[in-house]
Write an enzyme that holds these catalytic residues in place. Structure first.
Site, PDB file in Angstrom:
ATOM      1  N   LYS A  23       0.817  -1.214   0.000  1.00 23.77           N
ATOM      2  CA  LYS A  23       0.000   0.000   0.000  1.00 23.77           C
ATOM      3  C   LYS A  23       0.848   1.261   0.000  1.00 23.77           C
ATOM      4  O   LYS A  23       2.036   1.248   0.304  1.00 23.77           O
ATOM      5  CB  LYS A  23      -1.019  -0.046   1.149  1.00 23.77           C
ATOM      6  CG  LYS A  23      -2.182  -0.970   0.775  1.00 23.77           C
ATOM      7  CD  LYS A  23      -3.324  -0.963   1.752  1.00 23.77           C
ATOM      8  CE  LYS A  23      -4.444  -1.862   1.193  1.00 23.77           C
ATOM      9  NZ  LYS A  23      -5.472  -2.172   2.198  1.00 23.77           N
ATOM     10  N   ARG A  83      -3.225 -10.124   4.646  1.00 27.68           N
ATOM     11  CA  ARG A  83      -3.660 -10.258   3.243  1.00 27.68           C
ATOM     12  C   ARG A  83      -2.547  -9.698   2.372  1.00 27.68           C
ATOM     13  O   ARG A  83      -2.242  -8.506   2.454  1.00 27.68           O
ATOM     14  CB  ARG A  83      -4.965  -9.474   3.066  1.00 27.68           C
ATOM     15  CG  ARG A  83      -5.543  -9.518   1.657  1.00 27.68           C
ATOM     16  CD  ARG A  83      -6.840  -8.711   1.606  1.00 27.68           C
ATOM     17  NE  ARG A  83      -7.422  -8.716   0.272  1.00 27.68           N
ATOM     18  CZ  ARG A  83      -7.002  -7.941  -0.714  1.00 27.68           C
ATOM     19  NH1 ARG A  83      -6.024  -7.077  -0.539  1.00 27.68           N
ATOM     20  NH2 ARG A  83      -7.585  -8.010  -1.903  1.00 27.68           N
TER      21      ARG A  83
HETATM   22  N1  PMM Z   1      -7.435  -3.977   0.726  1.00 32.42           N
HETATM   23  C1  PMM Z   1      -7.762  -4.042  -0.585  1.00 32.42           C
HETATM   24  C2  PMM Z   1      -8.755  -4.928  -1.037  1.00 32.42           C
HETATM   25  N2  PMM Z   1      -9.386  -5.742  -0.163  1.00 32.42           N
HETATM   26  N3  PMM Z   1      -9.708  -6.552   2.018  1.00 32.42           N
HETATM   27  C3  PMM Z   1      -9.422  -6.499   3.323  1.00 32.42           C
HETATM   28  N4  PMM Z   1     -10.064  -7.320   4.191  1.00 32.42           N
HETATM   29  N5  PMM Z   1      -8.479  -5.642   3.822  1.00 32.42           N
HETATM   30  C4  PMM Z   1      -7.790  -4.788   3.008  1.00 32.42           C
HETATM   31  O1  PMM Z   1      -6.969  -4.014   3.525  1.00 32.42           O
HETATM   32  C5  PMM Z   1      -8.088  -4.801   1.613  1.00 32.42           C
HETATM   33  C6  PMM Z   1      -9.065  -5.712   1.157  1.00 32.42           C
HETATM   34  C7  PMM Z   1      -7.075  -3.154  -1.573  1.00 32.42           C
HETATM   35  O2  PMM Z   1      -5.906  -3.707  -2.038  1.00 32.42           O
HETATM   36  P1  PMM Z   1      -5.704  -4.606  -3.391  1.00 32.42           P
HETATM   37  O3  PMM Z   1      -5.960  -3.723  -4.563  1.00 32.42           O
HETATM   38  O4  PMM Z   1      -4.304  -5.010  -3.299  1.00 32.42           O
HETATM   39  O5  PMM Z   1      -6.607  -5.787  -3.377  1.00 32.42           O
END
Ligand code: PMM
Length: 278
Positions: free
Chosen positions: A216, A255
């Site tokens: 991020k 994650r």
């Molecule tokens: N961040 C993203 C997408 N889904 N789900 C959870 N539970 N927590 C998060 O911090 C989160 C998520 C955004 O990131 P990506 O584009 O890498 O999926």
């Protein structure tokens, strides 16, 4: 209830974005074959769960039509579940959540904590699946304007407690709930760091915590040089360093976009916090 993996250490949820526009892997896995191959790769690398998402939530992202979202994620979930891979679905849509659980998903990862779709909580209450409620204040189109807090940690904790109360009132037992402070969602870098420093205050809610920090922007800013912010794909070492610290602190799950380095970091953390258990 369908079982979630219980590895006896911090769990690793591998990210599989079946989207054209996610911030670090958008467009890489938009076709089903490429997405399934990457999901199998994440599982082989040691992911405990593969998180399949069909809607980007990057700042400024546009909403996606539920039919398009279904078409992106359901074939991938079916194939991964048939191959024995534990799958979660990253969706704000009750319709997509229900179809995904029907296709074999064990966890609904709702970044809106039930706020985006008024049918979500009642739908999940009737499903054989776990529910993750992330802290969220609004859609990606305007979420950065919502990043105003007097004290980010107490406000995120109280707003999550509120979502948990609404979810349990809708019929989702606490024994199948997970919470997440939602790093980067209506939060500045300073907010993210403060939440990570004071995770013990979120733990007071008594529920498992998942952290999604992978690649991020706050890492990009921390590691910036004369060329500008560190690009997303060069933020993995920093993310793994954070994973080790989170694992020492007993976080339930992380994650992440890559898996191997995080499993290694968790093994190292295990030797420091619980040598007998490794
Ligand atoms: N961040 C993203 C997408 N889904 N789900 C959870 N539970 N927590 C998060 O911090 C989160 C998520 C955004 O990131 P990506 O584009 O890498 O999926």
């Amino acid at each position: 209830m369908r079982k979630l993996p219980q590895p006896g250490r911090t769990l690793v949820m591998g990210v599989l974005n079946v989207t054209p526009d996610s911030f670090s892997d958008g467009g890489d896995f938009l076709n089903t074959e490429a997405a399934v191959a990457h999901g199998l790769h994440l599982a082989a690398a040691g992911a405990d769960l593969v998180d399949v998402g069909g809607e980007s939530t990057r700042p400024g992202a546009q909403r996606v039509d539920p039919n398009a979202e279904l078409g992106r994620v359901i074939p991938v979930i079916e194939r991964l579940a048939a191959a024995g891979v534990p799958v979660s679905v990253d969706t704000m849509s009750a319709e997509v959540a229900a179809a995904a659980v029907g296709a074999g998903a064990v966890l609904v990862n709702d970044v809106s904590g039930g706020l985006a779709d008024r049918d979500m909580l009642a739908t999940v209450a009737g499903l054989d699946a776990w529910y993750l409620a992330m802290h969220w204040r609004g859609h990606s189109t305007n979420m950065q304007q919502l990043a105003t807090y007097a004290d980010v940690v107490t406000e995120v904790r109280d707003e999550l407690a509120q979502r948990v109360a609404v979810a349990t009132a809708a019929g989702i037992g606490r024994d199948r709930l997970i919470i997440d402070p939602g790093l980067g969602f209506a939060k500045t870098s300073a907010h993210n760091w403060e939440l990570l420093r004071r995770l013990d205050e979120l733990a007071e809610l008594g529920l498992p915590i998942l952290i999604g920090a992978s690649r991020k922007r706050f890492f990009g800013e921390l590691l910036a040089d004369a060329a500008g912010p560190r690009p997303p794909r060069e933020r993995d070492a920093a993310t793994a360093a954070l994973t080790a610290l989170l694992a020492v602190n007993g976080v339930w799950g992380v994650r992440t976009h890559t898996v191997g380095p995080h499993r290694d970091a968790i093994s190292v953390a295990g030797m420091l916090s619980n040598p007998a258990g490794r």
